[in-house]
Design an enzyme around this catalytic site. Structure first.
Site, PDB file in Angstrom:
ATOM      1  N   HIS A  23       0.816  -1.213   0.000  1.00 39.12           N
ATOM      2  CA  HIS A  23       0.000   0.000   0.000  1.00 39.12           C
ATOM      3  C   HIS A  23       0.854   1.269   0.000  1.00 39.12           C
ATOM      4  O   HIS A  23       0.379   2.336  -0.374  1.00 39.12           O
ATOM      5  CB  HIS A  23      -0.948  -0.013   1.216  1.00 39.12           C
ATOM      6  N   ASP A  54      -0.869  -7.591   2.121  1.00 38.89           N
ATOM      7  CA  ASP A  54      -0.048  -6.400   1.874  1.00 38.89           C
ATOM      8  C   ASP A  54       1.424  -6.740   1.715  1.00 38.89           C
ATOM      9  O   ASP A  54       2.158  -6.016   1.050  1.00 38.89           O
ATOM     10  CB  ASP A  54      -0.234  -5.418   3.039  1.00 38.89           C
ATOM     11  N   SER A  68       3.809   2.656   8.421  1.00 47.01           N
ATOM     12  CA  SER A  68       3.505   1.451   7.637  1.00 47.01           C
ATOM     13  C   SER A  68       4.765   0.620   7.456  1.00 47.01           C
ATOM     14  O   SER A  68       5.818   1.135   7.078  1.00 47.01           O
ATOM     15  CB  SER A  68       2.942   1.842   6.265  1.00 47.01           C
ATOM     16  N   CYS A  96      76.916  43.386 -43.861  1.00 48.60           N
ATOM     17  CA  CYS A  96      77.136  44.332 -42.759  1.00 48.60           C
ATOM     18  C   CYS A  96      76.499  43.866 -41.457  1.00 48.60           C
ATOM     19  O   CYS A  96      77.036  44.098 -40.379  1.00 48.60           O
ATOM     20  CB  CYS A  96      76.588  45.704 -43.148  1.00 48.60           C
ATOM     21  N   HIS A  99      72.535  51.566 -41.803  1.00 50.25           N
ATOM     22  CA  HIS A  99      73.963  51.295 -41.938  1.00 50.25           C
ATOM     23  C   HIS A  99      74.499  50.764 -40.613  1.00 50.25           C
ATOM     24  O   HIS A  99      74.351  51.414 -39.566  1.00 50.25           O
ATOM     25  CB  HIS A  99      74.721  52.569 -42.324  1.00 50.25           C
TER      26      HIS A  99
END
Length: 977
Positions: free
Chosen positions: A183, A192, A225, A617, A690
């Protein structure tokens, strides 16, 4: 009165009265013998022990142990007597719970020899024990599990034919067991709780652990219950009692109902169950009525099914608060501990699934469907344009200065979408405000466009170079000592500088040409006048056309000046012009915007005068960086510059390329970032930077770049730097276009010279890649054993070279079966991409590495360009060029063969035969083109030609060629070994 005389086991009755003295003597004798008997009894049940000196004795047992042994013997005798006196019974069934283990008895041999103190006791093997469980043991197991379940409030399941579940819970009566009943799940049944005999017997073990508190039936209420109580402890009228335990179902007519009992249908319907559903609805109704909406414009009616309303309420609860039970505290704690993003994501995922269920099953509840849809779709708003987010992150993600930091913050907040909190939105507004201010200021600055307020003065403090202040690197006069770096500097001077002969004068070195003009050096000022007037004229120099500060003089980034990348100005904003730079001999001059520092060139170089070749250079910049490089890394640094940096920069590179290369070198050698630069003069008219060496500059009037260190020069290496000077020319290396042809020629010659081929494979292995120029060269290398030798040479040192040789060997096999030259070239070109991917492996010190990678990249790019044309059905005009190339290579090979002496031809054939013996097969082209035929002729030279030559040149030639390991034999008119 008769008396008894006792002596040991002898007893004799005496007549008449015994005297008291005789009686006391007999009693004493009796006590003496009883003590001896007791002591012997303890000895009999004792155990044999051995002392430390080896003596053996009997350790008597205790009185308690003797009593236990006697009691057990007496009990066994009584049981046997009772069994014999019992009436006979009929046995119809024998149940054996435990498995009987049959053990064969071993024959016991009794020792006949006398035990001494040296007797060694043998160990007896213990019998193997097997795990068995009797019914009592199983009960003990159930009992232990029940105790654990009760202590921890655990759930219990007993499964036999059906499942019976229970759970220990703390109640107002104590800790009790609750059995699952029908239940509670919404089912009203006559029984039950169904429980079979086996399940009930097992469940009784757990029921015994339930509370033993005395309970009145009227005190039971909703939520009780399934509780298990002792039947004797319940006060009230009970209905359906089964055994000592009572499982509560509910009440009917003031009687407490047992869940395992069967009741009639009327009682089942009239019974009041103690489930929690009624409590839930009681609380739900109370709160619903309290919070009911006020001011409704209609009268409410019951139009929707109540069951459907329950379903929808449950779905709403699960969408808002996903859980297993609404009464579970652990679910509540888990949801409470989640952060906002995770909880929102969990809610959204559940809500989307529940929305689909509600639309399918409960379409009448339109208000709940709309609510869930609007709530979670608005909370899950995301920005789908993630591509724009990634692009912004790629462009400016690494910039932390304004305004890019504000843009990055806006980009992150916009991606959050609905996850953005109010603080994030406030920060987004602040960032947008800063962007508005920046754009407004930038617009005003662009509108003005004036440099009248620009100032970029030279710092009054001299730059301190720590590499020049270390006592360990200075001699007694304070001059810099190069150490091992001086030896490495030879790579620069030998390759990129030329020597000056003072006897021939300096006139031819005065003018330095560049792509956009020329500059005069002050090298002619080595010869100076002693006349002060003329000397002052010489110190003036020759001025060029001077220009003022323009936009070409400044560099900006993010609208702000980058002062190290700008020209130097005076206090009034006018540019600082360069003056005459006097020449010096055998010096490296560093220090750009400050006072120059003169470093003696390495003593290992000699006293010759060196000057950079035209276009070289900028090598002076790398030479200046070498000053700050550690001696241990000097060799690697110079090799990297020579083999990689100079190769990439090319002739007259731009300033941005030079700066980028300096940044790359600083990554490998961090100490070089603080190196001082040589003097850098800016020629805006010729768009040239340069790099002034020790020979100075006769021309004056140039602008001066403020960058004084390599790290400051690296600021030019940025695409976002707004600087016209970044594209100015600096100087570089003239690249020889004949490098590839030279590599092919060297590789071809090495095929016919085994000693040269071995040296080439060891020192410059990447030249083998140039075998892809011709299929014939590729197959000849495979037949010569060069690839096999390379694989064995590199197998333990360089796996990339092993893969390269393996790929070339595989290509040679594929090319040999091709029918046409075009197909052979196609096979080699299609595998160039794969070979390039295997070959590229970071920086390599081999000089041939750069040429090989450039050659493969060129082939890959040609394939990328030609593939669309070929796929469209067209042909590229390459067949004729391939034929011409093959003819040229064939002519070159024939010339080499003609120049080879007969001795070398014989030795080459020996090497070929030796290689073919190892690889077992020779690659023979299916299509014998001109070059392939020429190369294969050398392999197939017959023995008679050698024999004839040996007769002419004598036996000494044979020893020279074959040595003592080979012998020449005639077999089928060929040479075998």
């Amino acid at each position: 009165m008769a008396a008894t005389m006792i002596f040991g086991s002898f007893t004799h009755d005496l007549l008449g009265k015994a005297m008291s003295t005789i009686h006391s003597a007999v009693t004493a004798e009796k006590d003496i013998f009883s003590s001896i008997k007791e002591r012997l009894e303890r000895k009999r049940h004792g155990k044999i022990c051995r002392m430390k000196n080896g003596s053996i004795y009997i350790k008597a047992a205790s009185s308690t142990k003797v009593e236990k042994i006697n009691a057990a013997a007496k009990k066994l005798a009584d049981d046997k007597a009772a069994f014999l006196k019992a009436q006979p019974t009929i046995v119809d069934k024998i149940i054996v719970n435990e498995k009987i283990q049959v053990v064969e008895a071993e024959e016991v041999h009794k020792r006949e020899d006398v035990q001494t103190v040296f007797f060694k006791k043998t160990k007896k093997r213990a019998p193997k024990l097997r795990a068995t469980c009797s019914s009592s043991g199983l009960d003990n197991l159930y009992n232990a599990v029940a105790n654990i379940a009760k202590a921890s409030s655990l759930r219990v399941e007993v499964i036999h034919k059906k499942r019976v579940c229970g759970e220990f819970k703390q109640t107002r009566f104590g800790r009790a067991l609750f059995i699952d009943v029908a239940h509670a799940k919404g089912h009203r049944r006559r029984i039950d709780c169904r429980m079979h005999r086996r399940e009930q017997r097992t469940m009784h073990m757990f029921m015994r652990k339930t509370t033993k508190t005395e309970v009145r039936s009227k005190h039971l209420r909703k939520g009780d219950s399934g509780i298990v109580l002792l039947t004797q402890k319940i006060k009230g009228h009970l209905s359906g009692v089964r055994d000592e335990f009572f499982i509560v179902r509910g009440t009917c007519d003031d009687s407490l109902l047992e869940a395992r009992a069967r009741f009639s249908q009327s009682i089942t319907l009239r019974a009041t169950h103690f489930s929690t559903g009624d409590i839930f609805w009681k609380g739900f109704n109370a709160s619903f009525q309290e919070q009911k909406a006020i001011g409704l414009d209609h009268t409410c009616t019951s139009d929707l099914p109540v069951e459907a309303c329950g379903h929808v309420a449950a779905l709403m609860c699960q969408s808002l608060f996903p859980c297993g039970k609404i009464t579970c505290k652990r679910c509540i704690a888990n949801l409470s501990n989640l952060d906002f993003d995770t909880f929102s994501e969990l809610q959204g995922d559940r809500a989307m699934r529940i929305l689909d269920v509600m639309r399918a099953r409960f379409p009448s509840f339109t208000h709940t469907i709309r609510f869930l849809h609007d709530l979670f779709t608005q909370r899950r708003v995301t920005n789908p344009n993630t591509a724009a987010f990634r692009e912004i992150l790629r462009l400016i993600g690494d910039r932390n200065e304004a305004p890019f930091a504000h843009v990055n913050r806006l980009n992150e907040i916009l991606l959050l979408g609905s996850k953005a909190n109010p603080d994030s939105l406030a920060k987004a507004s602040d960032s947008l405000l800063e962007l508005a201010r920046y754009l407004n200021n930038r617009t005003e600055n662009i509108r003005n466009g004036s440099l009248k307020h620009f100032r970029n003065k030279i710092s009054s403090k001299a730059h301190s170079n720590l590499a020049l202040s270390c006592d360990n690197q200075l001699d007694q006069n304070g001059n810099f000592l190069w150490g091992l770096a001086g030896i490495a500097a030879k790579r620069f001077l030998n390759n990129y500088f030329e020597t000056i002969d003072p006897e021939q004068g300096y006139d031819k070195y005065v003018i330095r040409k560049n792509p956009n003009g020329e500059r005069k050096l002050a090298i002619g000022n080595f010869i100076i006048s002693t006349n002060l007037e003329k000397l002052r004229d010489q110190l003036e120099g020759e001025s060029i056309a001077r220009v003022g500060i323009t936009e070409e003089c400044v560099s900006r980034k993010d609208g702000n000046y980058r002062y190290p990348c700008c020209c130097v100005t005076l206090e009034d904003g006018s540019p600082m012009y360069s003056e005459l730079k006097m020449p010096t001999k055998n010096h490296l001059v560093i220090g750009n915007s400050g006072d120059p520092k003169y470093l003696d060139l390495p003593g290992e170089i000699s006293n010759l005068m060196y000057i950079a070749k035209e276009g070289y250079c900028y090598i002076n910049i790398f030479l200046a960086m070498l000053v700050n490089v550690d001696e241990a890394n000097a060799k690697d640094f110079t090799k990297r510059v020579r083999d990689e940096s100079v190769q990439k920069l090319g002739k007259w590179p731009s300033l941005i390329d030079v700066a980028t290369e300096c940044a790359l070198l600083s990554t490998y050698y961090p100490a070089a970032a603080s190196a001082e630069l040589p003097r850098l003069l800016v020629d805006h008219a010729q768009k040239t930077i340069h790099v002034v060496d020790s020979y100075g500059s006769l021309n004056t009037g140039y602008h001066i770049l403020k960058a004084n260190t390599v790290s400051q020069l690296e600021k030019f290496a940025s695409n976002t730097l707004e600087s016209p000077m970044a594209q100015y020319k600096v100087g570089g290396l003239v690249y020889s276009e004949n490098n590839d042809a030279s590599a092919v020629k060297a590789l071809t010659q090495a095929i016919f010279r085994p000693d040269v081929l071995s040296e080439l494979i060891e020192k410059e292995p990447y030249l083998m890649v140039f075998a892809l120029v011709s299929p014939g060269i590729l197959m000849a290398m495979s037949n010569s054993g060069a690839l096999e030798f390379g694989i064995s040479k590199w197998i333990s040192s360089d796996h990339s070279l092993v893969r390269m040789a393996s790929i070339l060997k595989t290509l040679a096999s594929k090319v040999s079966v091709a029918d046409t030259l075009a197909l052979q070239k196609h096979i080699m070109r299609q595998n160039a991409n794969f070979l390039c991917g295997e070959l590229i492996n970071g920086f390599q010190k081999k000089k041939s590495y750069t040429h090989a990678t450039r050659f493969l990249l060129m082939i890959s790019e040609e394939n990328e360009m030609d593939d669309p044309v070929l796929n469209a059905g067209y042909r590229v005009l390459e067949a004729s060029s391939h034929e011409i190339m093959e003819k040229n290579l064939s002519r070159t090979v024939r010339d080499i063969l003609v120049r080879l002496k007969l001795v070398w031809k014989i030795q080459v054939n020996l090497v070929y035969a030796k290689a073919l013996w190892k690889i077992q097969s020779r690659i023979v082209p299916k299509r014998a083109d001109r070059l392939a035929r020429t190369l294969q002729q050398l392999v197939a030279v017959s023995l008679p030609e050698y024999a004839q030559a040996l007769e002419k040149q004598g036996e000494s030639v044979s020893r020279k060629i074959f040595g003592k390991h080979f012998k020449c034999k005639t077999q089928d008119n060929m040479c075998s070994f």
